[in-house]
Write a protein that holds these residues in place. Sequence first.
Motif, PDB file in Angstrom:
ATOM      1  N   GLU A  65       0.756  -1.245   0.080  1.00  0.00           N
ATOM      2  CA  GLU A  65      -0.172   0.142  -0.075  1.00  0.00           C
ATOM      3  C   GLU A  65       0.970   1.341  -0.021  1.00  0.00           C
ATOM      4  O   GLU A  65       0.755   2.232  -0.796  1.00  0.00           O
ATOM      5  CB  GLU A  65      -0.971  -0.049   1.261  1.00  0.00           C
ATOM      6  N   ARG A  69       1.073   4.274  -2.859  1.00  0.00           N
ATOM      7  CA  ARG A  69       0.614   5.710  -2.372  1.00  0.00           C
ATOM      8  C   ARG A  69       1.782   6.392  -2.962  1.00  0.00           C
ATOM      9  O   ARG A  69       1.479   7.609  -3.541  1.00  0.00           O
ATOM     10  CB  ARG A  69       0.728   5.821  -1.126  1.00  0.00           C
ATOM     11  N   ASP A  74      -4.481   5.441  -4.979  1.00  0.00           N
ATOM     12  CA  ASP A  74      -4.939   5.399  -3.715  1.00  0.00           C
ATOM     13  C   ASP A  74      -5.399   3.561  -3.603  1.00  0.00           C
ATOM     14  O   ASP A  74      -6.265   3.297  -4.312  1.00  0.00           O
ATOM     15  CB  ASP A  74      -6.412   6.216  -3.845  1.00  0.00           C
ATOM     16  N   PRO A  75      -4.949   3.326  -2.761  1.00  0.00           N
ATOM     17  CA  PRO A  75      -4.993   1.608  -2.510  1.00  0.00           C
ATOM     18  C   PRO A  75      -6.522   1.464  -2.417  1.00  0.00           C
ATOM     19  O   PRO A  75      -6.843   0.039  -2.732  1.00  0.00           O
ATOM     20  CB  PRO A  75      -4.183   1.312  -1.187  1.00  0.00           C
ATOM     21  N   GLU A  76      -7.204   2.229  -1.689  1.00  0.00           N
ATOM     22  CA  GLU A  76      -8.706   1.940  -1.611  1.00  0.00           C
ATOM     23  C   GLU A  76      -9.384   1.960  -2.917  1.00  0.00           C
ATOM     24  O   GLU A  76     -10.486   1.381  -3.056  1.00  0.00           O
ATOM     25  CB  GLU A  76      -9.294   2.824  -0.761  1.00  0.00           C
ATOM     26  N   GLN A  77      -8.891   2.566  -3.937  1.00  0.00           N
ATOM     27  CA  GLN A  77      -9.461   2.708  -5.413  1.00  0.00           C
ATOM     28  C   GLN A  77      -8.846   1.824  -6.418  1.00  0.00           C
ATOM     29  O   GLN A  77      -9.384   1.861  -7.271  1.00  0.00           O
ATOM     30  CB  GLN A  77      -9.511   3.995  -5.707  1.00  0.00           C
ATOM     31  N   ASN A  78      -8.104   1.277  -5.767  1.00  0.00           N
ATOM     32  CA  ASN A  78      -7.189   0.048  -6.818  1.00  0.00           C
ATOM     33  C   ASN A  78      -7.657  -1.148  -6.738  1.00  0.00           C
ATOM     34  O   ASN A  78      -7.707  -1.966  -5.749  1.00  0.00           O
ATOM     35  CB  ASN A  78      -5.712   0.088  -6.294  1.00  0.00           C
ATOM     36  N   THR A  79      -8.426  -1.514  -8.041  1.00  0.00           N
ATOM     37  CA  THR A  79      -8.930  -2.880  -8.076  1.00  0.00           C
ATOM     38  C   THR A  79      -8.502  -3.503  -9.293  1.00  0.00           C
ATOM     39  O   THR A  79      -7.907  -2.858 -10.282  1.00  0.00           O
ATOM     40  CB  THR A  79     -10.503  -2.525  -8.187  1.00  0.00           C
TER      41      THR A  79
END
Length: 90
Positions: A65, A69, A74-79
């Motif tokens: 992560e 960054r 953004d790791p939360e938005q990385n799919t």
Amino acid sequence: MSTESGTTNNPPIGTTITLTYEGDWWVASDDETGVTSQGKTRHEALDNLDEALQGYHGEGEPPSEAELREAGIDPEQNTSGSIEDSDIFE
């Protein structure tokens, strides 16, 4: 520009690596895959090519992560998904 062909430390039999000197950089290319890397020295260029080929062949670890960054992701938005599901690769 100078060019020479050779092999790295442990490439598969029949592998051809092309080394060129361009400006201040040595550029190493694997002729079969087209994977290319560079370095300030021939040794560094070949080491970097080995690492790039490992990634090409699916070896290595996913980024942390913190690394995401640092790259501005953004790791939360990385799919992840298949290329077929991507709007980018239509």
